[in-house]
Design a protein around this motif. Structure first.
Motif, short mmCIF file in Angstrom:
data_model
loop_
_atom_site.label_atom_id
_atom_site.label_comp_id
_atom_site.label_asym_id
_atom_site.label_seq_id
_atom_site.Cartn_x
_atom_site.Cartn_y
_atom_site.Cartn_z
N GLN A 472 0.83 -1.21 0.00
CA GLN A 472 0.00 0.00 0.00
C GLN A 472 0.86 1.26 0.00
O GLN A 472 0.52 2.26 -0.65
N ASN A 473 1.98 1.21 0.70
CA ASN A 473 2.86 2.38 0.84
C ASN A 473 4.01 2.37 -0.17
O ASN A 473 4.91 3.21 -0.07
N SER A 481 -5.70 7.89 1.02
CA SER A 481 -6.29 6.64 1.50
C SER A 481 -6.86 5.81 0.36
O SER A 481 -6.96 4.59 0.45
N SER A 482 -7.24 6.46 -0.76
CA SER A 482 -7.73 5.76 -1.95
C SER A 482 -6.69 5.92 -3.04
O SER A 482 -6.44 7.03 -3.52
N LYS A 483 -6.09 4.81 -3.45
CA LYS A 483 -4.91 4.88 -4.31
C LYS A 483 -5.20 4.38 -5.72
O LYS A 483 -6.01 3.47 -5.93
N SER A 516 -8.73 -2.45 1.11
CA SER A 516 -9.45 -1.20 1.42
C SER A 516 -8.77 0.07 0.91
O SER A 516 -9.22 1.16 1.22
N PHE A 517 -7.67 -0.04 0.12
CA PHE A 517 -7.00 1.17 -0.32
C PHE A 517 -7.16 1.41 -1.82
O PHE A 517 -6.62 2.38 -2.36
N LYS A 637 -13.06 0.77 3.92
CA LYS A 637 -12.31 0.44 5.12
C LYS A 637 -13.03 -0.65 5.90
O LYS A 637 -14.26 -0.69 5.93
#
Length: 761
Positions: A472-473, A481-483, A516-517, A637
């Motif tokens: 995610q990162n 938060s939404s990628k 959730s991202f 989420k």
């Protein structure tokens, strides 16, 4: 014309033929009315007694269910031999055996079916057993139970009143009986036995699911236990001849006002300028390529669809969603600010009632008005949205469990360096021996390659949690938060987008967390195709690009717009969006082109490799068939742990029924105090202590978590069984003190030991 002489000559022959015809009709009628040798009934009713088959040469006629349930016969042949594997000589032997047995219901002979309960001597015919409400289980050894020993469903604790049968929509009482059934997968789903049997005969074993929650495994097991016959066949709608013939017909007509094709509007020649291109949105309008000056690679929309797209400012998500009022958006929490999926199922009042909602949660058109019905629309819509999201997550859980069925028992060990989790995972995934369909086991190793003992409580769950957080990162995604996917040339060269897709697919099927991202734009691109998605300014994560867009968008006159374009002249020329704009109204078109390039066109190659990776274990295909379900675990989420969520998650077992009410009260009170912050531990600590993970996996727990009240002095967490053993105490204060001390000590000790081991590394 036939002469008199010919008529006299042929009369005896015609009379003989008539007699033979009448005789053959009598024989056929006799064979059709031949009674079953077991139940002595002539009924030919496949829904009740199964197929009836008559063997003229053996003077034998039997119902399939009468034969299948008989206690003294076994299927010794192949499926195509005899009567579905039951050989004729074996059937005759069983008929002779049954002729000596008297039915305990009608007192006639031929009772070939006996109750399987120990010491029960009752025998009966199949139709007599149905009338007396016996249970016949169409599985394993095909056991049958008489009216005294038949299995009985336990009514839910809150089962009162009546509701609609989920199949026929007629009223049914909340009281399990032989004619009224419920299911273990849904607390408030009730059915008529006859309705369920008809649906099972129509759907077959491959398509029969719970009409409410779509569960297959639990639902079918319960129905088989209660005597519903589920045939091993395709659904009836799949067997109809030319059932899907209409889907093969493509629209072939040019609908442009001025068609220039000399051969007419219906003429179409593939791979030429006279090939007909259909509307990419509706498919029910078309145009010749030459009539609209199109190339074969270009998409085309008809005027109706184009007007719909234009009225929604080109946003694919907006023209497919339900509109939310301003008050709704203000009151909804962060986890629900996302727009709903483009395919939102309609929510019927029946399903709301079955999901345990109170009348206050129903729309006002379905209940009487009262003072309490003046509740804010935003609160009511929030409740409905949460309920819908919960149903979609349950559906996603069931879909992932279907995918998990392809996992074999062969172990596959991944040696992972926790400090360098990304590189070590890539190394494991690229090994020739790696098979995502094997059962994954995880060992944490140090820099020297030695396995670290007890570095964490549940290595596999911890591994997937850490890996998804790292992903995610990573530089493969961009945004808050939404990628969305980013463009990383080195990652594309190393094929890391493909590996990222594989990791996500493997994690979901093997028990990893909800992601959730994903942004709605990224998810819709995966499900509906990039050509059908229009990104928005909110999807742009690059600060410099966003500043350029906002400067162009905020231009108040033609001079400001020209200045903004001039300031970013180099960037616009690079991405192919530099053009001479004279009117202020053209700025929105320019903004849309920039956004489309930055979010979609720029990432075409990474997107394609990422999608290929998601095909692992069939995850992408399931996403396409069930977008709403997967959207709930990829874009929303996870629901925050609450006392209610944990109480629903754990099934309660009590050693002594006398302590059940008190123990249950202690447990519920402890969860509520923990949620309110009045305990020394958190709800995550309780879940960690019982299962080894502090969050609920997307696929759910296997086995399902349970709470057992036993004669133990301190709580015990059996994590391999997801079982929490709790002591039975006389006072709540003692119960709380013991749980606080034990759970806090164990969980904090494990956390410190993991941190200490990582520091040593």
């Amino acid at each position: 014309m036939i002469s008199v002489v010919q008529l006299i000559f042929f009369s005896p022959i015609l009379n003989s033929l008539k007699k033979k015809t009448k005789m053959s009709e009598k024989i056929i009628g006799y064979l059709e009315n031949l009674p079953c040798d077991f139940c002595q009934r002539t009924d030919d009713c496949p829904e009740k007694y199964g197929e009836k088959r008559t063997y003229e040469e053996f003077n034998l006629s039997v119902h399939y269910y009468c034969l299948l349930m008989s206690s003294g016969i076994w299927q010794k042949g192949e499926e195509e031999e005899g009567f579905y594997g039951f050989l004729i000589e074996d059937i005759q032997k069983e008929v002779n055996r049954a002729a000596r047995l008297k039915c305990n219901i009608c007192k006639k002979r031929g009772a070939s079916i006996g109750c399987v309960a120990s010491r029960c001597k009752r025998s009966y015919h199949f139709p007599c057993g149905i009338e007396r409400k016996c249970i016949f289980q169409f599985r394993e050894n095909f056991p049958s139970y008489c009216w005294k020993h038949r299995p009985i469903q336990k009514p839910p604790s809150d089962s009162t009143g009546c509701s609609q049968c989920t199949i026929c929509l007629e009223l049914v009482e909340h009281s399990p009986s032989h004619t009224i059934l419920t299911t273990s997968c849904c607390k408030n789903a009730w059915f008529h036995r006859d309705c369920l049997q008809r649906q099972a005969l129509s759907a077959g074993v491959f398509f029969l699911r719970c009409p409410v929650c779509n569960n297959k495994e639990k639902f079918q097991n319960e129905m088989l236990r209660m005597g519903i016959y589920i045939p091993e066949k395709d659904a009836s709608w799949e067997l109809e001849e030319n059932a899907y013939h209409d889907l093969l017909q493509c629209y072939q007509h040019c609908d442009i006002r001025r068609c220039i094709c000399k051969n007419g509007r219906d003429y179409s020649k593939p791979d030429s300028k006279w090939e007909i291109k259909r509307c990419q949105c509706c498919g029910s309008s078309g145009t010749h390529l030459a009539c609209s000056s199109l190339t074969r690679e270009q998409n085309w929309e008809c005027m109706e669809c184009r007007s719909i797209l234009a009225s929604s400012e080109g946003n694919c998500q907006k023209w497919r969603k339900r509109s939310l009022t301003v008050s709704e958006k203000t009151d909804i929490g962060d986890s629900l600010l996302e727009e709903p999926s483009p395919k939102c199922p309609r929510q019927s009042p029946k399903k709301m009632c079955n999901s345990g909602l109170t009348p206050l949660d129903l729309p006002s058109s379905n209940r009487l008005m009262s003072p309490t019905s003046l509740i804010s629309p935003s609160v009511r819509n929030l409740s409905l949205r949460k309920m819908q999201l919960g149903m979609q997550k349950n559906e996603a859980c069931n879909l992932l469990r279907e995918l998990r069925s392809q996992i074999n028992t062969k172990p596959l060990t991944l040696n992972i360096n926790k400090q360098n989790i990304w590189d070590s995972t890539i190394k494991c995934f690229r090994k020739r021996s790696f098979n995502p369909a094997n059962t994954i086991e995880v060992n944490y190793i140090n820099c020297e390659g030695k396995v670290e003992m007890n570095i964490c409580h549940s290595p596999k769950e911890d591994f997937f949690q850490s890996l998804m957080l790292h992903l995610q990162n990573s530089s493969l995604f961009e945004g808050g938060s939404s990628k969305n996917l980013s463009f990383d040339s080195q990652a594309l060269k190393d094929d890391l987008y493909y590996e990222a897709g594989r990791m996500i697919a493997v994690s979901l099927v093997h028990g990893g967390p909800s992601l959730s991202f994903f942004s709605k734009t990224l998810f819709n691109c995966l499900v509906y195709g990039i050509e059908n998605v229009k990104p928005t300014v909110e999807d742009v994560a690059d600060v410099d690009v966003l500043q350029a867009i906002m400067k162009i968008k905020s231009a108040k006159n033609a001079n400001d717009l020209e200045s903004a374009i001039s300031d970013h002249n180099g960037y616009l020329r690079t991405i192919g969006c530099l053009k001479h704009i004279t009117a202020l109204c053209d700025k929105d078109m320019l903004v849309n082109e920039i956004v489309d390039y930055h979010v979609i066109k720029r990432t075409l190659a990474p997107f394609e490799r990422f999608r290929q990776g998601l095909r692992t274990l069939g995850v992408w295909e399931k996403m396409q068939m069930n977008p709403d379900a997967f959207c709930s675990i990829l874009c929303h989420k996870p629901e925050k742990l609450s006392a209610k969520l944990l109480s629903d998650l754990f099934t309660i077992h009590c050693l002594l029924s006398t302590h059940k009410a008190r123990s249950l009260e202690f447990w519920m009170g402890y969860l509520q105090e923990t949620e309110d912050g009045e305990s020394a531990v958190t709800l995550e600590d309780i879940l960690m202590f019982a299962t080894g993970t502090g969050s609920i996996p997307a696929i759910g727990f296997e086995p399902e978590p349970t709470v057992k009240f036993t004669n133990v002095n301190y709580p015990v967490g059996n994590r391999h069984l997801n079982c929490l053993e709790l002591p039975v105490t006389r006072s709540y204060e003692k119960f709380k003190r013991i749980l606080d001390f034990t759970i806090r000590s164990i969980v904090r000790l494990e956390t410190k030991s993991v941190q200490w081991m990582l520091k040593i590394e």
